[in-house]
Write an enzyme that holds these catalytic residues in place. Structure first.
Site, PDB file in Angstrom:
ATOM      1  N   ARG A  33       0.850  -1.212   0.000  1.00 30.04           N
ATOM      2  CA  ARG A  33       0.000   0.000   0.000  1.00 30.04           C
ATOM      3  C   ARG A  33       0.882   1.258   0.000  1.00 30.04           C
ATOM      4  O   ARG A  33       0.576   2.236  -0.678  1.00 30.04           O
ATOM      5  CB  ARG A  33      -0.905   0.022   1.229  1.00 30.04           C
ATOM      6  CG  ARG A  33      -1.719  -1.243   1.456  1.00 30.04           C
ATOM      7  CD  ARG A  33      -3.088  -1.197   0.807  1.00 30.04           C
ATOM      8  NE  ARG A  33      -3.865  -2.332   1.223  1.00 30.04           N
ATOM      9  CZ  ARG A  33      -3.952  -3.488   0.546  1.00 30.04           C
ATOM     10  NH1 ARG A  33      -3.324  -3.637  -0.604  1.00 30.04           N
ATOM     11  NH2 ARG A  33      -4.688  -4.490   1.012  1.00 30.04           N
ATOM     12  N   GLU A 178     -13.358 -14.742   9.835  1.00 28.66           N
ATOM     13  CA  GLU A 178     -13.309 -14.193   8.468  1.00 28.66           C
ATOM     14  C   GLU A 178     -12.959 -15.254   7.421  1.00 28.66           C
ATOM     15  O   GLU A 178     -11.792 -15.501   7.135  1.00 28.66           O
ATOM     16  CB  GLU A 178     -12.283 -13.048   8.391  1.00 28.66           C
ATOM     17  CG  GLU A 178     -12.222 -12.417   7.000  1.00 28.66           C
ATOM     18  CD  GLU A 178     -11.233 -11.254   6.869  1.00 28.66           C
ATOM     19  OE1 GLU A 178     -10.510 -10.971   7.837  1.00 28.66           O
ATOM     20  OE2 GLU A 178     -11.194 -10.649   5.802  1.00 28.66           O
ATOM     21  N   LYS A 220     -17.198 -12.122   9.601  1.00 29.17           N
ATOM     22  CA  LYS A 220     -16.657 -11.133   8.645  1.00 29.17           C
ATOM     23  C   LYS A 220     -16.520 -11.804   7.286  1.00 29.17           C
ATOM     24  O   LYS A 220     -15.494 -12.395   6.966  1.00 29.17           O
ATOM     25  CB  LYS A 220     -15.307 -10.614   9.135  1.00 29.17           C
ATOM     26  CG  LYS A 220     -14.616  -9.688   8.146  1.00 29.17           C
ATOM     27  CD  LYS A 220     -13.487  -8.902   8.770  1.00 29.17           C
ATOM     28  CE  LYS A 220     -12.767  -8.086   7.698  1.00 29.17           C
ATOM     29  NZ  LYS A 220     -11.918  -7.045   8.246  1.00 29.17           N
ATOM     30  N   SER A 262     -14.176  -5.491   2.554  1.00 26.76           N
ATOM     31  CA  SER A 262     -14.435  -4.824   1.257  1.00 26.76           C
ATOM     32  C   SER A 262     -13.799  -5.581   0.100  1.00 26.76           C
ATOM     33  O   SER A 262     -14.322  -5.537  -1.023  1.00 26.76           O
ATOM     34  CB  SER A 262     -14.017  -3.357   1.280  1.00 26.76           C
ATOM     35  OG  SER A 262     -12.653  -3.188   1.561  1.00 26.76           O
ATOM     36  N   GLY A 263     -12.688  -6.231   0.319  1.00 24.64           N
ATOM     37  CA  GLY A 263     -12.153  -7.210  -0.629  1.00 24.64           C
ATOM     38  C   GLY A 263     -11.714  -6.720  -1.992  1.00 24.64           C
ATOM     39  O   GLY A 263     -11.620  -7.526  -2.913  1.00 24.64           O
ATOM     40  N   GLY A 264     -11.501  -5.411  -2.145  1.00 24.56           N
ATOM     41  CA  GLY A 264     -11.058  -4.916  -3.449  1.00 24.56           C
ATOM     42  C   GLY A 264     -12.170  -4.232  -4.240  1.00 24.56           C
ATOM     43  O   GLY A 264     -11.950  -3.790  -5.373  1.00 24.56           O
ATOM     44  N   SER A 290     -16.491  -3.916   8.060  1.00 19.79           N
ATOM     45  CA  SER A 290     -15.172  -4.073   8.683  1.00 19.79           C
ATOM     46  C   SER A 290     -14.186  -3.917   7.535  1.00 19.79           C
ATOM     47  O   SER A 290     -13.577  -4.884   7.082  1.00 19.79           O
ATOM     48  CB  SER A 290     -15.047  -5.449   9.342  1.00 19.79           C
ATOM     49  OG  SER A 290     -13.728  -5.619   9.852  1.00 19.79           O
ATOM     50  N   ARG A 293      -9.391  -1.577   2.876  1.00 20.41           N
ATOM     51  CA  ARG A 293      -9.168  -0.694   1.730  1.00 20.41           C
ATOM     52  C   ARG A 293     -10.277   0.325   1.526  1.00 20.41           C
ATOM     53  O   ARG A 293     -10.018   1.485   1.220  1.00 20.41           O
ATOM     54  CB  ARG A 293      -8.975  -1.524   0.460  1.00 20.41           C
ATOM     55  CG  ARG A 293      -7.586  -2.089   0.344  1.00 20.41           C
ATOM     56  CD  ARG A 293      -7.522  -3.228  -0.623  1.00 20.41           C
ATOM     57  NE  ARG A 293      -8.148  -4.437  -0.102  1.00 20.41           N
ATOM     58  CZ  ARG A 293      -8.219  -5.588  -0.777  1.00 20.41           C
ATOM     59  NH1 ARG A 293      -7.747  -5.660  -1.991  1.00 20.41           N
ATOM     60  NH2 ARG A 293      -8.769  -6.652  -0.220  1.00 20.41           N
TER      61      ARG A 293
HETATM   62  P1  13P Z   1     -10.449  -5.210   2.961  1.00 22.20           P
HETATM   63  O1  13P Z   1     -11.678  -4.466   3.414  1.00 22.20           O
HETATM   64  O2  13P Z   1      -9.426  -4.332   2.310  1.00 22.20           O
HETATM   65  O3  13P Z   1     -10.766  -6.453   2.200  1.00 22.20           O
HETATM   66  O4  13P Z   1      -9.708  -5.671   4.293  1.00 22.20           O
HETATM   67  C1  13P Z   1     -10.451  -6.271   5.283  1.00 22.20           C
HETATM   68  C2  13P Z   1      -9.635  -7.249   6.007  1.00 22.20           C
HETATM   69  O5  13P Z   1      -9.522  -7.171   7.191  1.00 22.20           O
HETATM   70  C3  13P Z   1      -8.998  -8.327   5.233  1.00 22.20           C
HETATM   71  O6  13P Z   1      -8.540  -9.308   6.113  1.00 22.20           O
END
Ligand code: 13P
Length: 340
Positions: A33, A178, A220, A262-264, A290, A293
């Protein structure tokens, strides 16, 4: 296990109008990042970035219920010597800690991974609790592909997620569970729907077998989306509809809340989809964010490592936090994105 205390923490994390800031990038991930904005990743630059977010007090106090930290940050002091966990507590939010040690290739499965970190976990959790952490995170990752994920990889990861959750609850720490089905690839939304259902069903079966109290955890997950390079893009409403239908089929109502990763997704897509999910209403769980990014990308770019950009970066963070807070209430509209 004090289930009442665990349940109170879990409920606090998913309070409507608030969500979790995932600021727990591993040293490798935060380097990526920082590379993108031309900032060298050092212990000091990582601290400065995270301190900037935690000192955005308007956003922290109103919109953030908890902050997931990397181990380094949990034990780090701010520039003036104040422990960073104290900034979180002062804002009325809960500190949390990422306790998994990342993914490694799963032996005998050519392109799948297993998440490591169970060794010594109880001791690490006890130390984190002493430092103020009240929740933890463990991420398992699943790639969609030809014949993937396999049931062997799903079961192995579900088992370890459940072992982690059980160990957390016995340490007085709420496990954020998660299982992430990744967006990488050309698969369509049906495929993500099917795989996510399989993964979540396996995870809840394992949680049941390991006697994890569902009232004292937070899920999550990914939203049900198409792959990044899929041609047919679903509408916001289709994502909301499919996500809710899948969860109703496999996520027990005893779970207090779901806090999406959010995952991208783009910042605004993530917000719009969370909003659409909450607009439908009548759900047995609180549905919040949660995000890593989708909360940090805009302010990170604004900051770009320069102290003179601190206030503007904090404003950008507060804006995203406010947008997602509204989405957790089903009250977001795209026009609000443009009115400061
Ligand atoms: P993102 O929202 O960027 O996917 O990150 C969340 C997270 O904690 C990934 O493990």
């Amino acid at each position: 296990m004090n289930l009442v205390a665990l349940n109170e923490i879990a409920e606090r994390l998913v309070t409507p109008g608030r969500g979790i800031l995932a600021a727990d990038e591993s040293t490798g991930t935060i380097k990526k990042r920082f590379d993108a904005i031309g900032v060298e990743s050092t212990e000091t630059s990582r601290r400065d970035w995270r301190e900037l977010l935690l000192r955005a007090s308007e956003g922290m106090r109103h919109f953030i219920s908890g902050v997931i930290l990397y181990e380094e940050t949990l034990y780090q002091d701010g520039a003036n010597g104040t422990p960073l966990v104290e900034l979180i507590a002062a804002a009325g939010a809960l500190p949390g800690i990422k306790v998994d040690k990342g993914t490694r290739p799963l032996s005998n499965f050519s392109s799948e991974t297993i998440t490591e970190g169970l060794d010594g976990l109880a001791e690490r959790l006890a130390r984190a609790f002493e430092r103020g952490a009240r929740f933890a995170k463990w991420r398992a990752a699943f790639t969609i592909g030809d014949g993937l994920p396999t049931s062997g990889a799903i079961k192995a990861n579900a088992q370890d997620l459940a072992r982690y959750a059980a160990i957390c609850q016995n340490a007085g720490i709420v496990p954020v569970v998660e299982p992430e089905v990744l967006m990488d690839g050309p698969h369509d939304i049906h495929c993500c729907d099917e795989v996510t259902r399989q993964v979540l069903a396996a995870v809840f079966q394992a949680l049941f077998e390991q006697r994890v109290a569902l009232e004292g955890m937070v899920l999550k997950p990914n939203m049900i989306l198409c792959g990044e390079s899929c041609q047919r893009r679903p509408t916001v409403d289709e994502v909301a509809h499919r996500t809710i239908s899948a969860f109703k089929a496999v996520v027990p109502a005893a779970v207090p809340g779901v806090a999406f990763l959010s995952g991208g997704q783009s910042d605004e897509d993530a917000t719009a989809r969370l909003n659409a999910i909450n607009r439908r209403g009548g759900l047995p769980w609180k549905m919040t964010f949660s995000f890593g990014r989708a909360l940090q990308a805009a302010p990170l770019k604004t900051w770009s490592g320069r102290s003179e950009n601190t206030a503007a970066a904090q404003q950008a963070f507060v804006h995203r936090a406010r947008m997602n807070s509204l989405a957790s209430l089903g009250q977001w509209t795209s026009t609000l994105e443009r009115v400061g």
